[in-house]
Design a protein around this motif. Sequence first.
Motif, short mmCIF file in Angstrom:
data_model
loop_
_atom_site.label_atom_id
_atom_site.label_comp_id
_atom_site.label_asym_id
_atom_site.label_seq_id
_atom_site.Cartn_x
_atom_site.Cartn_y
_atom_site.Cartn_z
N UNK A 74 0.85 -1.19 0.00
CA UNK A 74 0.00 0.00 0.00
C UNK A 74 0.88 1.24 0.00
N UNK A 75 0.57 2.21 -0.82
CA UNK A 75 1.40 3.42 -0.83
C UNK A 75 1.10 4.32 0.37
N UNK A 76 2.14 4.68 1.05
CA UNK A 76 2.05 5.63 2.15
C UNK A 76 2.63 6.94 1.64
N UNK A 77 2.39 8.03 2.37
CA UNK A 77 2.94 9.31 1.91
C UNK A 77 3.26 10.21 3.08
N UNK A 78 4.06 11.20 2.80
CA UNK A 78 4.41 12.26 3.75
C UNK A 78 3.90 13.55 3.14
N UNK A 79 3.21 14.35 3.97
CA UNK A 79 2.60 15.59 3.47
C UNK A 79 2.36 16.55 4.61
N UNK A 80 2.24 17.84 4.33
CA UNK A 80 1.82 18.79 5.36
C UNK A 80 0.33 18.59 5.64
N UNK A 81 -0.07 18.68 6.88
CA UNK A 81 -1.48 18.52 7.25
C UNK A 81 -2.27 19.72 6.71
N UNK A 82 -3.34 19.47 5.94
CA UNK A 82 -4.09 20.56 5.34
C UNK A 82 -5.05 21.28 6.28
N UNK A 83 -5.47 20.62 7.39
CA UNK A 83 -6.50 21.26 8.19
C UNK A 83 -6.25 21.29 9.69
N UNK A 84 -5.50 20.37 10.22
CA UNK A 84 -5.29 20.33 11.66
C UNK A 84 -6.38 19.59 12.41
N UNK A 85 -7.17 18.78 11.72
CA UNK A 85 -8.25 18.03 12.38
C UNK A 85 -7.84 16.61 12.76
N UNK A 86 -6.86 16.04 12.07
CA UNK A 86 -6.47 14.65 12.31
C UNK A 86 -5.63 14.51 13.58
N UNK A 87 -5.79 13.38 14.24
CA UNK A 87 -4.99 13.07 15.42
C UNK A 87 -3.96 12.00 15.06
N UNK A 88 -2.83 12.06 15.70
CA UNK A 88 -1.75 11.10 15.48
C UNK A 88 -2.15 9.75 16.08
#
Length: 93
Positions: free
Chosen positions: A1-15
């Motif tokens: 499965x492809x994983x990715x690294x990116x800047x968070x677009x909204x700040x809603x997701x939790x680690x």
Amino acid sequence: MPHKVEPAPSGRAACRGCKQTIAKGVLRFAEEVANPYSEDGALSFRYWHPLCAAKKMANELRDALRSYDGPVEDREVLDALIEEHVHPDMPYA
């Protein structure tokens, strides 16, 4: 499965590691997983702070960082943590 690294677009997701919110604009690791609520096999993402992912998913994060061309804060620290936790029996993707 492809994983990715990116800047968070909204700040809603939790680690998934530390359970803290990943602030807008902060770099995150996106782990692609099967969506358990999908009947047609759709995929979704679980998000991690890179330092949290380095401890639990070192091989996957290492591979995703190879294709990310943006700036990575504390890259030396992150690379050292990945190297400490990498599974040698898992090859590069």
